[in-house]
Design a protein around this motif. Structure first.
Motif: not given
Length: 159
Positions: A69-73, A91-100
């Motif tokens: 995936f390009a972005v996950g979790s 609050p309300g922000s969305v954060v994610a991991l970028a594995p590449k």
């Protein structure tokens, strides 16, 4: 359901990579598997699978090199948080991991642009059992985020 398609993707990539590998490397994996099963009295069981270090390394390198995936979790911020660089997440922000970017970081992975099926098996050499486990395909760590991190790590990773 999620574990089924990701397992199929890893299996497909493994077959592609095995087809590209030199015959002697494939034979090394095969010999290790046969020796592990033989050490368990010819029985294919969990203990035997735990001895498949070369195959385990191949699968982990597939996850590192061919990110699923390009972005996950993704996570929703419930209350204000401050991350290590001082950035405030309201609050309300969305954060994610970028594995590449992480999995191509030469600080963690020398020659990151090169697919090395035995990268993680080499890291096991001469290490204590505790560090060996850290190199396994299903281990969660901050420098290998295929399965997420922390208490929210993917439970299907063991399939």
């Amino acid at each position: 359901m999620a574990a089924t398609h990701t397992s199929a993707i890893f299996t497909t990539h493994a077959l592609f990579e095995l087809a590209r590998m030199p015959a002697e490397d494939v034979e090394s994996i095969r010999a290790e598997i046969l020796a592990a099963i033989e050490s368990e009295g010819g029985i294919f069981n969990k203990n035997a699978v735990g001895k498949f270090h070369l195959l385990d390394s191949l699968l982990k390198e597939i996850g590192r090199f061919h990110s699923l995936f390009a972005v996950g979790s993704s996570r929703l911020v419930l209350k204000e948080a401050v991350i290590s660089n001082g950035t405030v997440l309201p609050p309300g922000s969305v954060v994610a991991l970028a594995p590449k970017p992480l999995h191509n970081n030469p600080e963690f992975y020398p020659d990151a642009h090169v697919f090395d099926p035995f990268r993680f098996a080499k890291r096991r050499t001469g290490e204590s059992v505790t560090k060996d486990v850290k190199q396994s395909f299903t281990a969660l760590s901050n420098d290998y985020i295929v399965f997420g991190v922390g208490k929210h790590g993917c439970p299907g990773r063991f399939l």
